[in-house]
Design an enzyme around this catalytic site. Structure first.
Site, PDB file in Angstrom:
ATOM      1  N   SER A   1     -41.482  74.114 158.237  1.00 51.72           N
ATOM      2  CA  SER A   1     -42.272  74.465 159.405  1.00 51.72           C
ATOM      3  C   SER A   1     -41.387  74.666 160.634  1.00 51.72           C
ATOM      4  O   SER A   1     -40.493  73.860 160.914  1.00 51.72           O
ATOM      5  CB  SER A   1     -43.283  73.331 159.676  1.00 51.72           C
ATOM      6  OG  SER A   1     -43.869  73.443 160.956  1.00 51.72           O
TER       7      SER A   1
ATOM      8  N   ALA B   1     -37.286  70.516 158.759  1.00 58.14           N
ATOM      9  CA  ALA B   1     -37.356  71.514 157.701  1.00 58.14           C
ATOM     10  C   ALA B   1     -36.002  71.670 157.025  1.00 58.14           C
ATOM     11  O   ALA B   1     -35.911  71.779 155.792  1.00 58.14           O
ATOM     12  CB  ALA B   1     -37.820  72.854 158.267  1.00 58.14           C
TER      13      ALA B   1
ATOM     14  N   HIS C   1     -40.631  69.586 159.711  1.00 59.02           N
ATOM     15  CA  HIS C   1     -40.865  70.425 160.890  1.00 59.02           C
ATOM     16  C   HIS C   1     -39.590  70.560 161.700  1.00 59.02           C
ATOM     17  O   HIS C   1     -38.919  69.563 162.004  1.00 59.02           O
ATOM     18  CB  HIS C   1     -41.968  69.838 161.769  1.00 59.02           C
ATOM     19  CG  HIS C   1     -42.229  70.654 163.000  1.00 59.02           C
ATOM     20  ND1 HIS C   1     -42.690  71.953 162.931  1.00 59.02           N
ATOM     21  CD2 HIS C   1     -42.058  70.374 164.325  1.00 59.02           C
ATOM     22  CE1 HIS C   1     -42.806  72.432 164.165  1.00 59.02           C
ATOM     23  NE2 HIS C   1     -42.427  71.499 165.019  1.00 59.02           N
ATOM     24  N   SER C   2     -39.229  71.796 162.054  1.00 60.58           N
ATOM     25  CA  SER C   2     -38.079  72.102 162.901  1.00 60.58           C
ATOM     26  C   SER C   2     -36.797  71.570 162.244  1.00 60.58           C
ATOM     27  O   SER C   2     -36.483  71.950 161.124  1.00 60.58           O
ATOM     28  CB  SER C   2     -38.315  71.538 164.305  1.00 60.58           C
ATOM     29  OG  SER C   2     -37.470  72.126 165.252  1.00 60.58           O
ATOM     30  N   MET C   3     -36.054  70.667 162.897  1.00 58.95           N
ATOM     31  CA  MET C   3     -34.891  70.088 162.236  1.00 58.95           C
ATOM     32  C   MET C   3     -35.287  69.467 160.900  1.00 58.95           C
ATOM     33  O   MET C   3     -34.534  69.535 159.918  1.00 58.95           O
ATOM     34  CB  MET C   3     -34.239  69.023 163.122  1.00 58.95           C
ATOM     35  CG  MET C   3     -32.990  68.393 162.500  1.00 58.95           C
ATOM     36  SD  MET C   3     -32.295  67.017 163.447  1.00 58.95           S
ATOM     37  CE  MET C   3     -33.227  65.649 162.750  1.00 58.95           C
TER      38      MET C   3
END
Length: 259
Positions: free
Chosen positions: A124, A100, A96-98
């Protein structure tokens, strides 16, 4: 001193669901400032046969004494090495975010080392590598970091306002924002691993076109799933997200029978 595969696994991964003969191993990568425990609650939502791991970045929780990773190589390289022994079973990554970006780098390294393609790479809340936004929040100091956290949601306001709690979270946040905002994707062919994109429909960090551009980064299957919510849509939507991850990535082999 020789560092073994078991040492790397113990250092970098936290196992929140142990399965004797897993049909799928799911490894989760937290966001900037996040820690492995962010995904602990997923364990109760997974079907029998899915083993759950979460990556513990250095400098937080039980790794508070470890130096922060200075760049992506120092983060993705050891995690890929820790995961190679787990590739004897179908392996899927969710970031998720970083996280990803880290998961994508790990998937590339695993394939380059002969351990892929994986069962799936779920990314994500982050634009595709060629559509990454170039931000410099880490240059603005602590108030800029805290303002960005407020914009994204997902962080308890008490953490943002209590001086003691802020001092606990800010070091990891500074290090992670510096890492991800100075990160540049290295030239590499698309992964063969199927890529599945997850995004909130009101996420200020990624729009539909930026999410769809991930299709150019895989030669395998590609899907895009949109959920209601902002950057941290996966908190209120946890049950639906976990269900979609499992549907997208497994099972690959027959799963053990439920006892």
């Amino acid at each position: 001193m020789t560092i073994t595969g078991d040492d790397l696994l113990a250092r970098w991964l936290r196992r929140y669901r142990d399965v004797s003969v897993p049909g799928l191993r799911l490894v989760c990568f937290p966001h900037a400032g996040g820690a492995a425990g962010f995904f602990r609650t997923w364990a109760a939502r997974l079907p029998y046969g899915v083993e759950l791991y979460s990556v513990q970045y250095p400098g937080r929780q039980d790794r508070i004494q470890d130096d922060f990773a200075p760049d992506m190589d120092a983060l993705a390289g050891p995690v890929a090495a820790a995961l190679r022994p787990l590739c004897d079973r179908p392996l899927a990554l969710f970031g998720h975010s970083m996280g990803a970006a880290v998961a994508h780098e790990v998937a590339m390294r695993l394939e380059e080392g002969g351990s892929g393609p994986l069962a799936g790479l779920c990314v994500s809340g982050r634009p595709a590598p060629d559509r990454a936004r170039h931000t410099q929040v880490h240059l603005g100091g602590d108030e800029a970091l805290l303002a960005d956290l407020r914009k994204l949601g997902g962080t308890d306001e008490e953490v943002l306002t209590d001086p003691d709690l802020r001092e606990l979270v800010l070091p990891a946040l500074r290090a992670d924002y510096h890492l991800i905002e100075t990160y540049e994707t290295r030239p590499a062919p698309p992964v063969e691993t199927p890529v599945h994109v997850f995004v909130g429909d009101a996420d200020p960090e990624v729009d539909g076109d930026e999410a769809a551009a991930w299709a150019r980064h895989t030669s395998g299957a590609f899907t895009l799933r949109t959920f209601p919510g902002d950057h941290f849509y996966l908190l209120p939507g946890e049950a639906d997200v976990v269900e979609e991850v499992v549907r997208a990535c497994g099972p690959v082999d027959p799963w053990p029978s439920t006892p």
